[in-house]
Design a protein around this motif. Structure first.
Motif, PDB file in Angstrom:
ATOM      1  N   LEU A  95      51.586  37.004  54.352  1.00 37.04           N
ATOM      2  CA  LEU A  95      52.680  37.643  53.901  1.00 37.04           C
ATOM      3  C   LEU A  95      53.455  37.429  52.428  1.00 37.04           C
ATOM      4  CD1 LEU A  95      54.625  38.029  57.577  1.00 37.04           C
ATOM      5  CD2 LEU A  95      52.836  39.533  56.530  1.00 37.04           C
TER       6      LEU A  95
ATOM      7  N   ALA B 290      53.217  39.973  49.332  1.00 41.08           N
ATOM      8  CA  ALA B 290      54.408  39.940  48.668  1.00 41.08           C
ATOM      9  C   ALA B 290      54.266  39.666  47.286  1.00 41.08           C
ATOM     10  CB  ALA B 290      55.383  39.346  49.453  1.00 41.08           C
TER      11      ALA B 290
ATOM     12  N   LEU C 286      61.016  42.241  51.638  1.00 34.43           N
ATOM     13  CA  LEU C 286      60.128  40.952  51.221  1.00 34.43           C
ATOM     14  C   LEU C 286      60.840  39.605  51.664  1.00 34.43           C
ATOM     15  CD1 LEU C 286      59.403  42.336  47.596  1.00 34.43           C
ATOM     16  CD2 LEU C 286      57.811  42.224  49.216  1.00 34.43           C
TER      17      LEU C 286
ATOM     18  N   HIS D   2      53.324  44.386  51.371  1.00 34.71           N
ATOM     19  CA  HIS D   2      53.652  43.733  52.402  1.00 34.71           C
ATOM     20  C   HIS D   2      54.016  44.076  53.808  1.00 34.71           C
ATOM     21  CE1 HIS D   2      57.397  41.482  54.343  1.00 34.71           C
ATOM     22  NE2 HIS D   2      56.655  40.478  54.004  1.00 34.71           N
TER      23      HIS D   2
END
Length: 200
Positions: free
Chosen positions: A74, A78, A24, A49
């Motif tokens: 992203l 996440a 992450l 993710h």
């Protein structure tokens, strides 16, 4: 020696997975550590993710004219379920309380509204104001486990076709191909998530 919730969280964030899952973003991993997030939530966020990276890179390469905010997608993928830290019952059951709670949690930790919004919008793809970035987060949140949602995919196809002036059927076929490929990897991702306990 018995593993503690902290040990499991560290593994969920850092274990490579099989096949390997991307880590992450550092700010998100630090946030989850500071919240003592449930390990299964961290594993889920990594799986979504990871799919979002592939999906967003495909969109960026095929549709450069869209100018998709890759970092936003992203971050959104996440953190989309971060509100489940406050509503852990929704880790194993249905519920939407985590959506607004997640956005408020991110705002309270100093993240800007443009990023915090994904926690609230990831299940609202039928809202007319959602962006292509919102649709990509929503799609990653489904296809990571090989779930296909026609109404969501239709919205995404329309957005892609409008941006390119290509026929919707052409964009449907292209999207269907990439989602089928991503969905084919669902088994190991589901196994990775299931390997981690839910701590309430």
């Amino acid at each position: 020696m018995t593993a503690t919730p902290t040990d499991f969280l560290a593994l969920a964030l850092d274990a490579p997975g099989e096949p390997p899952l991307r880590p992450l973003p550092a700010a998100v991993a630090e946030l989850l550590r500071s919240l003592d997030a449930p390990p299964r939530l961290a594993a889920h966020l990594r799986a979504v993710h990871d799919v979002a990276v592939e999906l967003t890179d495909w969109v960026r390469d095929r549709y450069p004219e869209l100018g998709v905010d890759r970092d936003g997608v992203l971050f959104g993928s996440a953190t989309h379920d971060v509100g489940k830290v406050l509503h852990p019952e929704e880790l194993t059951g249905a519920g939407s309380a985590h959506e607004d709670a997640g956005r408020e949690l991110l705002l309270s930790r100093g993240f800007p509204p443009s990023l915090a919004r994904f926690a609230a919008t990831h299940a609202s793809w039928d809202d007319p104001v959602v962006t292509i970035e919102d649709l990509l987060v929503s799609t990653a949140d489904k296809v990571w486990k090989d779930k296909r949602v026609p109404s969501l995919e239709d919205r995404l196809v329309k957005a892609l076709a409008a941006a390119t002036q290509r026929e919707p059927w052409e964009e449907f076929l292209a999207l269907d191909d990439v989602l089928a490929r991503l969905g084919a990897g669902a088994g190991p991702r589901l196994a990775f998530q299931s390997a981690f306990p839910v701590y309430t």
